[in-house]
Motif scaffolding. Structure first.
Motif, PDB file in Angstrom:
ATOM      1  N   LEU A  32       0.909  -1.045   0.102  1.00 22.73           N
ATOM      2  CA  LEU A  32      -0.086   0.032  -0.021  1.00 22.73           C
ATOM      3  C   LEU A  32       0.889   1.238   0.067  1.00 22.73           C
ATOM      4  CD1 LEU A  32      -2.621  -0.550   2.764  1.00 22.73           C
ATOM      5  CD2 LEU A  32      -3.104  -0.589   0.174  1.00 22.73           C
ATOM      6  N   THR A  33       0.235   2.312  -0.541  1.00 22.41           N
ATOM      7  CA  THR A  33       1.044   3.632  -0.438  1.00 22.41           C
ATOM      8  C   THR A  33       0.144   4.557   0.424  1.00 22.41           C
ATOM      9  OG1 THR A  33       2.299   3.232  -2.304  1.00 22.41           O
ATOM     10  CG2 THR A  33       2.133   5.496  -1.807  1.00 22.41           C
ATOM     11  N   LEU A  34       0.438   5.076   1.447  1.00 18.53           N
ATOM     12  CA  LEU A  34      -0.190   6.189   1.884  1.00 18.53           C
ATOM     13  C   LEU A  34       0.197   7.368   1.550  1.00 18.53           C
ATOM     14  CD1 LEU A  34      -0.280   4.606   5.570  1.00 18.53           C
ATOM     15  CD2 LEU A  34      -1.643   4.288   3.963  1.00 18.53           C
ATOM     16  N   SER A  35      -0.817   8.413   1.605  1.00 14.11           N
ATOM     17  CA  SER A  35      -0.266   9.725   1.260  1.00 14.11           C
ATOM     18  C   SER A  35      -0.915  10.686   2.355  1.00 14.11           C
ATOM     19  CB  SER A  35      -1.224  10.249   0.015  1.00 14.11           C
ATOM     20  OG  SER A  35      -0.636   9.545  -1.097  1.00 14.11           O
ATOM     21  N   CYS A  36       0.056  11.650   2.709  1.00 10.83           N
ATOM     22  CA  CYS A  36      -0.297  12.751   3.699  1.00 10.83           C
ATOM     23  C   CYS A  36      -0.256  14.139   2.838  1.00 10.83           C
ATOM     24  CB  CYS A  36       0.900  12.666   4.728  1.00 10.83           C
ATOM     25  SG  CYS A  36       0.677  14.009   6.085  1.00 10.83           S
ATOM     26  N   ALA A  37      -1.460  14.907   2.859  1.00 12.70           N
ATOM     27  CA  ALA A  37      -1.594  15.865   1.857  1.00 12.70           C
ATOM     28  C   ALA A  37      -1.887  16.990   2.902  1.00 12.70           C
ATOM     29  CB  ALA A  37      -2.457  15.773   0.887  1.00 12.70           C
ATOM     30  N   ALA A  38      -1.027  18.308   2.568  1.00 14.66           N
ATOM     31  CA  ALA A  38      -1.366  19.383   3.464  1.00 14.66           C
ATOM     32  C   ALA A  38      -2.025  20.424   2.816  1.00 14.66           C
ATOM     33  CB  ALA A  38       0.002  20.052   4.056  1.00 14.66           C
ATOM     34  N   SER A  39      -3.166  20.954   3.669  1.00 12.35           N
ATOM     35  CA  SER A  39      -3.890  22.075   3.147  1.00 12.35           C
ATOM     36  C   SER A  39      -3.610  23.222   4.208  1.00 12.35           C
ATOM     37  CB  SER A  39      -5.309  21.804   2.792  1.00 12.35           C
ATOM     38  OG  SER A  39      -5.868  21.407   3.857  1.00 12.35           O
ATOM     39  N   GLY A  40      -3.807  24.575   3.597  1.00 10.92           N
ATOM     40  CA  GLY A  40      -3.593  25.788   4.548  1.00 10.92           C
ATOM     41  C   GLY A  40      -2.155  26.094   4.466  1.00 10.92           C
ATOM     42  N   PHE A  41      -1.413  25.271   4.487  1.00 11.67           N
ATOM     43  CA  PHE A  41       0.075  25.678   4.723  1.00 11.67           C
ATOM     44  C   PHE A  41       0.967  24.668   3.867  1.00 11.67           C
ATOM     45  CE2 PHE A  41       1.566  21.961   7.482  1.00 11.67           C
ATOM     46  CZ  PHE A  41       0.546  21.314   7.646  1.00 11.67           C
ATOM     47  N   THR A  42       2.199  25.199   3.729  1.00  6.09           N
ATOM     48  CA  THR A  42       3.014  24.327   2.902  1.00  6.09           C
ATOM     49  C   THR A  42       4.110  23.460   3.723  1.00  6.09           C
ATOM     50  OG1 THR A  42       4.685  26.410   2.829  1.00  6.09           O
ATOM     51  CG2 THR A  42       3.155  26.090   0.965  1.00  6.09           C
ATOM     52  N   LEU A  43       4.401  22.493   3.453  1.00  8.83           N
ATOM     53  CA  LEU A  43       5.010  21.489   4.058  1.00  8.83           C
ATOM     54  C   LEU A  43       6.617  21.652   3.931  1.00  8.83           C
ATOM     55  CD1 LEU A  43       3.186  18.152   3.424  1.00  8.83           C
ATOM     56  CD2 LEU A  43       3.224  19.552   5.397  1.00  8.83           C
ATOM     57  N   ASP A  44       7.037  22.599   3.062  1.00 14.51           N
ATOM     58  CA  ASP A  44       8.466  22.735   2.739  1.00 14.51           C
ATOM     59  C   ASP A  44       9.529  22.704   3.966  1.00 14.51           C
ATOM     60  OD1 ASP A  44       8.650  24.695  -0.215  1.00 14.51           O
ATOM     61  OD2 ASP A  44       7.123  23.219   0.522  1.00 14.51           O
ATOM     62  N   ASP A  45       8.940  23.513   5.217  1.00  9.77           N
ATOM     63  CA  ASP A  45       9.885  23.920   6.089  1.00  9.77           C
ATOM     64  C   ASP A  45       9.733  22.540   7.174  1.00  9.77           C
ATOM     65  OD1 ASP A  45       9.380  27.204   5.900  1.00  9.77           O
ATOM     66  OD2 ASP A  45      11.055  26.121   5.064  1.00  9.77           O
ATOM     67  N   TYR A  46       8.669  21.665   7.081  1.00  7.20           N
ATOM     68  CA  TYR A  46       8.252  20.752   8.021  1.00  7.20           C
ATOM     69  C   TYR A  46       8.919  19.055   7.953  1.00  7.20           C
ATOM     70  CZ  TYR A  46       4.565  23.883   9.613  1.00  7.20           C
ATOM     71  OH  TYR A  46       3.859  24.907  10.068  1.00  7.20           O
ATOM     72  N   GLY A  47       9.413  18.867   9.093  1.00  8.81           N
ATOM     73  CA  GLY A  47       9.734  17.370   9.002  1.00  8.81           C
ATOM     74  C   GLY A  47       8.412  16.823   9.193  1.00  8.81           C
ATOM     75  N   ILE A  48       8.390  15.429   8.718  1.00  6.02           N
ATOM     76  CA  ILE A  48       6.990  14.780   8.510  1.00  6.02           C
ATOM     77  C   ILE A  48       7.539  13.447   9.198  1.00  6.02           C
ATOM     78  CG2 ILE A  48       5.333  13.838   7.326  1.00  6.02           C
ATOM     79  CD1 ILE A  48       5.326  16.853   7.209  1.00  6.02           C
ATOM     80  N   GLY A  49       6.462  13.046  10.149  1.00  2.00           N
ATOM     81  CA  GLY A  49       6.601  11.614  10.663  1.00  2.00           C
ATOM     82  C   GLY A  49       5.315  10.943  10.408  1.00  2.00           C
ATOM     83  N   TRP A  50       5.581   9.706  10.048  1.00  2.00           N
ATOM     84  CA  TRP A  50       4.352   8.588  10.036  1.00  2.00           C
ATOM     85  C   TRP A  50       4.538   7.680  11.266  1.00  2.00           C
ATOM     86  CZ3 TRP A  50       0.310   8.255   7.051  1.00  2.00           C
ATOM     87  CH2 TRP A  50       0.556   8.858   5.483  1.00  2.00           C
ATOM     88  N   PHE A  51       3.253   7.568  12.187  1.00  2.00           N
ATOM     89  CA  PHE A  51       3.113   7.014  13.299  1.00  2.00           C
ATOM     90  C   PHE A  51       1.922   5.963  13.020  1.00  2.00           C
ATOM     91  CE2 PHE A  51       5.485   9.754  16.337  1.00  2.00           C
ATOM     92  CZ  PHE A  51       5.721  10.918  15.512  1.00  2.00           C
ATOM     93  N   ARG A  52       1.770   4.928  13.754  1.00  2.00           N
ATOM     94  CA  ARG A  52       0.745   3.921  13.810  1.00  2.00           C
ATOM     95  C   ARG A  52       0.408   3.448  15.308  1.00  2.00           C
ATOM     96  NH1 ARG A  52       3.634  -1.098  11.300  1.00  2.00           N
ATOM     97  NH2 ARG A  52       4.920  -1.923  13.095  1.00  2.00           N
ATOM     98  N   GLN A  53      -1.107   3.449  15.382  1.00  2.00           N
ATOM     99  CA  GLN A  53      -1.433   2.855  16.548  1.00  2.00           C
ATOM    100  C   GLN A  53      -2.580   1.662  16.468  1.00  2.00           C
ATOM    101  OE1 GLN A  53      -3.626   6.107  18.820  1.00  2.00           O
ATOM    102  NE2 GLN A  53      -3.140   4.617  20.833  1.00  2.00           N
ATOM    103  N   ALA A  54      -2.144   0.564  16.917  1.00  2.00           N
ATOM    104  CA  ALA A  54      -2.712  -0.468  16.616  1.00  2.00           C
ATOM    105  C   ALA A  54      -3.850  -0.689  18.071  1.00  2.00           C
ATOM    106  CB  ALA A  54      -1.975  -2.021  16.962  1.00  2.00           C
ATOM    107  N   PRO A  55      -4.916  -1.440  17.875  1.00  2.00           N
ATOM    108  CA  PRO A  55      -5.979  -1.642  18.942  1.00  2.00           C
ATOM    109  C   PRO A  55      -5.179  -2.057  20.274  1.00  2.00           C
ATOM    110  CG  PRO A  55      -6.718  -2.470  17.019  1.00  2.00           C
ATOM    111  CD  PRO A  55      -5.282  -2.182  16.872  1.00  2.00           C
ATOM    112  N   GLY A  56      -5.432  -1.179  21.376  1.00  2.00           N
ATOM    113  CA  GLY A  56      -4.880  -1.596  22.680  1.00  2.00           C
ATOM    114  C   GLY A  56      -3.488  -1.286  22.786  1.00  2.00           C
ATOM    115  N   LYS A  57      -2.868  -0.679  21.810  1.00  2.00           N
ATOM    116  CA  LYS A  57      -1.213  -0.471  21.821  1.00  2.00           C
ATOM    117  C   LYS A  57      -1.220   1.098  21.914  1.00  2.00           C
ATOM    118  CE  LYS A  57       0.482  -4.792  20.128  1.00  2.00           C
ATOM    119  NZ  LYS A  57       1.500  -5.342  19.137  1.00  2.00           N
ATOM    120  N   GLU A  58      -0.014   1.667  22.370  1.00  2.00           N
ATOM    121  CA  GLU A  58       0.199   3.053  22.304  1.00  2.00           C
ATOM    122  C   GLU A  58       0.823   3.381  20.821  1.00  2.00           C
ATOM    123  OE1 GLU A  58       2.127   3.705  26.899  1.00  2.00           O
ATOM    124  OE2 GLU A  58       3.270   4.253  25.027  1.00  2.00           O
TER     125      GLU A  58
END
Length: 120
Positions: free
Chosen positions: A18-44
């Protein structure tokens, strides 16, 4: 309104991709670091991958190293997470986070998440 929107989640069989996308609106991502996180049921919530604002540096959790690839297209204001060889333990809600520190002030934005289910 400043917003991050994830998409691309779904149901996939073990070994699939799968390929996930993260699109920004209202601001530009140029200056931002980006992280992907995940949360499974019952887990942090756990960090999966992150990429620097320039795209020149990326890091991965040991559990996904060699299978996931993070990338960004600043022209499209979007960050991607390509996930290969998916395993049932990758099942979770995936979130993206944009963060930047300006002098002493940190800015952080979260998306609403997209569900990834790996099952036969």
């Amino acid at each position: 309104q400043l917003q991050l929107v994830e998409s691309g989640g779904g149901l996939v069989q073990p070994g699939g991709s799968l390929t996930l996308s993260c699109a920004a609106s209202g601001f530009t991502l140029d200056d931002y670091g980006i992280g992907w996180f995940r949360q499974a049921p019952g887990k942090e919530r756990e960090g999966v991958s992150c990429i620097s604002s320039s795209g020149g540096s990326a890091n991965y959790a040991d559990s996904v190293k060699g299978r996931f690839t993070i990338s960004r297209d600043n022209a499209e204001n979007t960050v991607y997470l390509r996930m290969n060889s998916l395993k049932p333990e990758d099942t979770a809600v995936y979130y993206c986070n944009a963060f930047v520190v300006v002098t002493t002030i940190s800015y952080s934005y979260w998306g609403q998440g997209t569900q990834v289910t790996v099952s036969s």
